[in-house]
Design an enzyme around this catalytic site. Structure first.
Site, PDB file in Angstrom:
ATOM      1  N   GLU A 171       1.899  85.977  84.021  1.00  0.00           N
ATOM      2  CA  GLU A 171       1.186  85.381  85.148  1.00  0.00           C
ATOM      3  C   GLU A 171      -0.043  86.193  85.541  1.00  0.00           C
ATOM      4  O   GLU A 171      -0.999  85.667  86.087  1.00  0.00           O
ATOM      5  CB  GLU A 171       2.137  85.270  86.354  1.00  0.00           C
ATOM      6  CG  GLU A 171       1.531  84.620  87.582  1.00  0.00           C
ATOM      7  CD  GLU A 171       1.171  83.156  87.348  1.00  0.00           C
ATOM      8  OE1 GLU A 171       0.333  82.626  88.096  1.00  0.00           O
ATOM      9  OE2 GLU A 171       1.739  82.545  86.409  1.00  0.00           O
ATOM     10  N   ARG A 215     -21.655  93.276  65.914  1.00  0.00           N
ATOM     11  CA  ARG A 215     -22.807  92.838  65.128  1.00  0.00           C
ATOM     12  C   ARG A 215     -24.108  93.436  65.629  1.00  0.00           C
ATOM     13  O   ARG A 215     -25.122  93.390  64.939  1.00  0.00           O
ATOM     14  CB  ARG A 215     -22.889  91.304  65.120  1.00  0.00           C
ATOM     15  CG  ARG A 215     -23.164  90.691  66.472  1.00  0.00           C
ATOM     16  CD  ARG A 215     -23.007  89.171  66.437  1.00  0.00           C
ATOM     17  NE  ARG A 215     -23.803  88.560  65.408  1.00  0.00           N
ATOM     18  CZ  ARG A 215     -25.097  88.291  65.515  1.00  0.00           C
ATOM     19  NH1 ARG A 215     -25.734  88.611  66.632  1.00  0.00           N
ATOM     20  NH2 ARG A 215     -25.760  87.728  64.534  1.00  0.00           N
ATOM     21  N   ASP A 227     -31.430  85.883  67.762  1.00  0.00           N
ATOM     22  CA  ASP A 227     -30.276  85.064  68.137  1.00  0.00           C
ATOM     23  C   ASP A 227     -30.517  84.324  69.441  1.00  0.00           C
ATOM     24  O   ASP A 227     -31.308  84.747  70.280  1.00  0.00           O
ATOM     25  CB  ASP A 227     -29.032  85.950  68.304  1.00  0.00           C
ATOM     26  CG  ASP A 227     -28.489  86.442  66.980  1.00  0.00           C
ATOM     27  OD1 ASP A 227     -28.790  85.817  65.960  1.00  0.00           O
ATOM     28  OD2 ASP A 227     -27.771  87.458  66.980  1.00  0.00           O
TER      29      ASP A 227
END
Length: 226
Positions: free
Chosen positions: A117, A155, A170
């Site tokens: 939870e 990366r 990117d």
């Protein structure tokens, strides 16, 4: 960089960390991955790591002792730099490219991947340095989120990508979505590559890509332009 993952399900990690670019990054010694089972640090004779919440309610809560001890062990493996201890949590700050670039400057990241939870609040208050969410949805645990962040950060580490300019182009790196890409053949089923990309004129190509990035961002993510 060193990355430690504190988890109740260590078997979830090898398929991701031992494949593709993440594996190559470790082979290049740009990063090392270490997965720890939180149960191994439990002082409970049955290696229990959860308990019922005070005040009642549905579900179980991750207890603090094994998480604190697991984090202390992970931090001790790299005493030359302070570790960023990251909690994966729906309540955390939305993870984005800026956060990935910031974390890529660190030497040691420790990911706390919970289940059940939730966490005992003392973990959040007295152990964690960063809380991140990968989206407005709930997963069964933090493992997938931690691997998403690890991939995004890895990366960006020096020497990982073959072309150092790749990450700079990117989506989100310059505030815009990335421009369209094309490859051979120049004519596929009557769908042709834009002439400007075949021209060899680098300034015109750069201008076209910039314009395409702006158009795509305006159409798909106008909030980024704000």
């Amino acid at each position: 960089m060193r990355m430690d993952f504190l988890t109740l399900f260590p078997d979830m990690f090898p398929g991701v960390l031992c494949s593709s670019m993440l594996k190559q990054a470790e082979e290049k010694k740009a990063v090392s991955y270490h997965v720890h089972n939180i149960r191994d640090f439990s002082e409970n004779k049955h290696k229990k790591t959860d308990d019922y919440p005070y005040g009642g309610g549905a579900g179980m809560v991750l207890t603090p002792q094994p998480v604190f001890d697991a984090a202390s062990f992970a931090k001790a493996q790299n005493e030359t730099s302070d570790a960023r201890i990251i909690l994966l949590c729906p309540q955390g700050k939305p993870f984005n490219q800026n956060a990935a670039e910031e974390l890529a400057q660190e030497q040691h990241l420790v990911f706390v991947c919970g289940h059940y939870e939730g966490y005992d609040e003392r973990i959040r208050e007295h152990l964690i340095t960063d809380e991140f969410s990968i989206g407005d949805f709930v997963l069964t645990g933090g493992e997938l989120g931690s691997m998403v962040i690890a991939d995004s950060v890895t990366r960006l580490l020096p020497g990982v990508l073959g072309n150092r300019e790749s990450a700079k182009e990117d989506s989100f790196s310059n505030g815009l979505l990335e421009h369209p890409h094309y490859t051979r053949p120049a004519d596929f089923r009557g769908w042709k590559v834009p002439e400007v990309l075949l021209s060899g004129h680098h300034e015109n190509i750069a201008a076209w890509r910039r314009e395409q990035s702006l158009q795509r961002t305006k159409q798909r993510r106008p909030d980024l332009l704000d």
